[in-house]
Design a protein around this motif. Structure first.
Motif, short mmCIF file in Angstrom:
data_model
loop_
_atom_site.label_atom_id
_atom_site.label_comp_id
_atom_site.label_asym_id
_atom_site.label_seq_id
_atom_site.Cartn_x
_atom_site.Cartn_y
_atom_site.Cartn_z
N LEU A 148 0.84 -1.20 0.00
CA LEU A 148 0.00 0.00 0.00
C LEU A 148 0.87 1.25 0.00
O LEU A 148 1.86 1.35 0.73
CB LEU A 148 -0.91 0.02 1.23
CG LEU A 148 -2.19 -0.81 1.17
CD1 LEU A 148 -2.98 -0.61 2.46
CD2 LEU A 148 -3.05 -0.43 -0.04
N ARG A 149 0.46 2.22 -0.81
CA ARG A 149 1.20 3.49 -0.89
C ARG A 149 0.24 4.65 -0.61
O ARG A 149 -0.97 4.46 -0.56
CB ARG A 149 1.85 3.64 -2.27
CG ARG A 149 2.83 2.49 -2.55
CD ARG A 149 3.45 2.56 -3.93
NE ARG A 149 4.30 1.39 -4.18
CZ ARG A 149 5.59 1.33 -3.88
NH1 ARG A 149 6.20 2.40 -3.34
NH2 ARG A 149 6.30 0.24 -4.13
N ARG A 150 0.81 5.79 -0.39
CA ARG A 150 -0.01 6.94 -0.02
C ARG A 150 -1.11 7.20 -1.05
O ARG A 150 -2.23 7.58 -0.69
CB ARG A 150 0.89 8.17 0.14
CG ARG A 150 0.18 9.42 0.62
CD ARG A 150 1.13 10.58 0.68
NE ARG A 150 2.01 10.51 1.86
CZ ARG A 150 1.73 11.04 3.04
NH1 ARG A 150 0.57 11.68 3.22
NH2 ARG A 150 2.58 10.94 4.03
N LYS A 151 -0.82 6.98 -2.32
CA LYS A 151 -1.80 7.24 -3.37
C LYS A 151 -2.97 6.26 -3.35
O LYS A 151 -3.99 6.50 -3.99
CB LYS A 151 -1.12 7.18 -4.74
CG LYS A 151 -0.57 5.81 -5.09
CD LYS A 151 0.13 5.81 -6.44
CE LYS A 151 0.71 4.43 -6.78
NZ LYS A 151 1.42 4.46 -8.08
N ASP A 152 -2.81 5.13 -2.63
CA ASP A 152 -3.88 4.13 -2.57
C ASP A 152 -4.92 4.44 -1.49
O ASP A 152 -5.91 3.72 -1.39
CB ASP A 152 -3.29 2.74 -2.31
CG ASP A 152 -2.34 2.30 -3.42
OD1 ASP A 152 -2.67 2.57 -4.58
OD2 ASP A 152 -1.29 1.71 -3.11
N ILE A 153 -4.70 5.46 -0.70
CA ILE A 153 -5.63 5.85 0.35
C ILE A 153 -6.38 7.10 -0.08
O ILE A 153 -5.78 8.14 -0.33
CB ILE A 153 -4.90 6.10 1.69
CG1 ILE A 153 -4.11 4.87 2.11
CG2 ILE A 153 -5.90 6.48 2.78
CD1 ILE A 153 -4.96 3.64 2.39
N ASP A 154 -7.69 6.97 -0.18
CA ASP A 154 -8.54 8.09 -0.58
C ASP A 154 -9.40 8.47 0.62
O ASP A 154 -10.47 7.92 0.85
CB ASP A 154 -9.42 7.68 -1.76
CG ASP A 154 -10.17 8.86 -2.37
OD1 ASP A 154 -10.24 9.92 -1.70
OD2 ASP A 154 -10.69 8.73 -3.49
N LEU A 155 -8.90 9.43 1.41
CA LEU A 155 -9.61 9.82 2.63
C LEU A 155 -10.94 10.51 2.35
O LEU A 155 -11.93 10.25 3.06
CB LEU A 155 -8.72 10.72 3.50
CG LEU A 155 -7.50 10.01 4.13
CD1 LEU A 155 -6.67 11.01 4.94
CD2 LEU A 155 -7.96 8.86 5.01
N PRO A 156 -11.05 11.42 1.38
CA PRO A 156 -12.35 12.05 1.14
C PRO A 156 -13.44 11.02 0.81
O PRO A 156 -14.58 11.16 1.25
CB PRO A 156 -12.08 12.99 -0.04
CG PRO A 156 -10.62 13.29 0.05
CD PRO A 156 -9.99 12.03 0.55
#
Length: 429
Positions: A222-230
C-alpha cells in the motif's frame, strides 16, 4: 500334438506360456499389465528360445519399460515422468511463486519416486504406494502434491501423443484436505490489546487487516496514493510476494497484480479508522504519492520476519498464545493467531451487519463463494440470539434481549389456545 497341450503342461510360477503348434514350431504368449493377452510376433524353433523371449518381456514389465506391441509412438514411449513433468512446468503459464512451489514439490516429493518410470507405465498401485508414504503428518501439503501429480497426468491424458490411457491418480479425496488448524477469530477485546501492544508504526496494519480484510502482501505494498480519505476508500491494486533467492540472506521480492480480477478492489474504510489513518500518514509515511504506508526501517518493503517479532509479543499479551510443556527451560511457545486470521474476524463482523455472500466476496477479494465461505464463523452467542428471535414468530411479545429462552417457554406453557382457534390471520390464497 493337441492344440494347447503346452499351456496345460506349463509349470506353476513361470511367466507366460509356450505351446507347440502343428507345424512343430513353438508359440509364446502372455498376459500384459493391461490384462490383455499378447503373442510373440514369430514362432520359435525350440521351447528354450520361446522362454528366453518371454524372459525379456517379463524384465521389461518389472522395470516399467513395457509398452503394448504395435503402439505407434516410438519416440514418446520412452518418455519418463520426470521428462514430461519438466516439460509441463516449463510450458505452463504460472505465477512466479506458484512455479517455485510446483518445482519444489516435484523435486522433493514426486520425482524421487516416480521420475524414472515411463509415464505410460505408471499404474494405480504405484500411485497408492507412493501416496501412502507421502508426508502423513502434513495433510495440506500432501493434498497439494497429490493434486499436482494428478494434474500432470490429466494433461498427458489429453495429449494424444503421450502413451497415457488413464490417470492412475484415483484415490478418492486425496486432492483435498481439511483445515489442520482450527482458526478462532479474535474478539474485539483481544484486537484492542494486540493493537495497543504493537509499535505505533504497525498498529494500522492490524486494523486494516481486520476492518478492511487486507492480506499481508497487500498491506506492505500500500502506498499513499492508494488511500482516498475524502471517499473513505483504500484501493487494492498490487501485492508483494517473496521469491526464493539463490543467495543466502538476500530477499527477492516482486510486486504483482492480484491473482484474479476479484483481488483488485476498492474497499470502503469504516469511518472510525479515518483519524487513525490520518495520524499514521502524518507520523510514519514519507511525502509523495508512492511512499509506502508500512515500510522497513531502512526503506523498502517490510519483511514478514520483522513484523512477526512484534506480532508474537502482542499476541502473547492478549492471551493468544499456545504454551509448550512446562518442563521447557526456554519457555517457548507460539501464537495461535496470525495477521491473516484477522481477515476472519473482519468477515464475522461484516456478516453480522447483514452483508450478503456476494458482498463478502467483493470485500475479501475472492472470486468463488467457496473461498469466501472459509472465512465464515459463528459469532459468539449468535445461536442463542437466533433461538430467541425464532420465538417471536409464535409470541411477538417474547423478550429478544434475554440471554435465554425462559420467557418464551413460560409463555408457551401458560398459553391456553384451543386447537383451530389461532388469532393469526391466514395468508390469502
Amino acid at each position: 500334438m493337441v492344440r494347447g497341450k503346452g499351456r496345460r503342461d506349463r509349470k506353476a510360477g513361470t511367466f507366460g506360456s509356450v505351446d507347440q503348434l502343428p507345424s512343430g514350431r513353438y508359440r509364446a504368449q502372455y498376459f500384459g499389465p493391461d490384462g490383455r493377452r499378447y503373442k510373440a510376433p514369430t514362432g520359435f524353433l525350440t521351447q528354450g528360445d520361446a522362454r528366453a523371449w518371454l524372459s525379456v518381456v517379463h524384465a521389461e514389465i518389472i522395470r516399467k519399460a513395457w509398452q503394448p506391441p504395435g503402439l505407434e509412438v516410438a519416440e514418446e514411449v520412452k518418455l519418463t515422468f520426470k521428462e514430461y513433468a519438466e516439460r509441463w512446468i516449463k510450458n505452463r503459464d504460472l505465477e512466479d511463486r506458484t512455479r517455485e512451489d510446483y518445482q519444489g514439490w516435484l523435486d522433493s516429493h514426486i520425482l524421487p519416486v516416480l521420475g524414472e518410470y515411463p509415464i505410460g507405465s505408471i499404474e494405480e498401485q504405484e500411485i497408492r504406494e507412493w501416496y501412502s508414504k507421502l508426508r502423513p503428518g502434513a495433510p495440506t501439503l500432501r493434498a497439494r502434491v497429490y493434486g499436482l501429480c494428478s494434474t500432470i497426468f490429466n494433461t498427458a491424458l489429453a495429449d494424444k501423443k503421450i502413451p497415457v490411457h488413464r490417470n492412475p491418480c484415483r484415490i478418492k479425496g486425496a486432492g483435498s484436505a481439511t483445515r489442520a488448524r482450527v482458526i478462532r477469530p479474535a474478539t474485539l477485546g483481544e484486537l484492542e490489546t494486540i493493537v495497543s501492544a504493537l509499535p505505533s508504526r504497525y498498529r494500522l496494519m492490524a486494523l486494516l487487516a481486520t476492518w478492511c480484510a487486507l492480506r499481508f502482501g497487500e498491506l506492505t505494498e500500500l502506498r499513499r496514493k492508494d488511500i482516498d480519505l475524502p471517499r473513505k476508500k483504500v484501493y487494492v491494486r498490487r501485492g508483494v510476494v517473496r521469491l526464493k533467492s539463490t543467495v543466502r540472506g538476500v530477499a527477492v521480492r516482486k510486486v504483482k497484480a492480484p491473482k484474479s480480477e476479484a483481488g483488485s478492489r476498492d474497499v470502503s474504510i469504516p469511518p472510525h479508522l479515518i483519524p487513525m489513518i490520518e495520524d499514521h500518514l502524518r507520523d510514519h509515511v514519507e511525502a509523495g504519492p508512492n511512499a509506502l504506508l508500512f515500510s522497513a526501517v531502512n526503506g523498502g518493503h517490510l519483511a514478514p520476519s520483522t513484523f512477526s517479532r512484534h506480532w508474537y509479543k502482542a499476541c502473547r499479551s492478549a492471551g493468544r498464545w499456545t504454551a509448550v510443556e512446562e518442563s521447557d527451560p526456554l519457555d517457548k511457545g507460539k501464537a495461535d493467531l496470525t495477521l491473516h486470521d484477522l481477515r476472519h474476524t473482519g468477515a464475522v463482523l461484516a456478516a453480522l451487519t447483514g452483508a450478503t455472500l456476494k458482498e463478502l466476496m467483493e470485500r475479501l477479494g475472492h472470486s468463488t463463494p467457496g473461498a469466501a465461505m472459509r472465512y465464515q464463523h459463528a459469532a459468539q452467542d449468535r445461536d442463542t440470539a437466533i433461538a430467541v428471535a425464532l420465538s417471536k414468530f409464535v409470541d411477538p411479545e417474547v423478550d429478544t434481549t434475554a440471554t435465554d429462552n425462559r420467557r418464551a417457554q413460560a409463555a408457551s406453557v401458560h398459553r391456553q389456545r384451543p386447537l383451530g382457534k389461532s388469532t393469526r390471520r391466514r395468508p390469502r390464497t
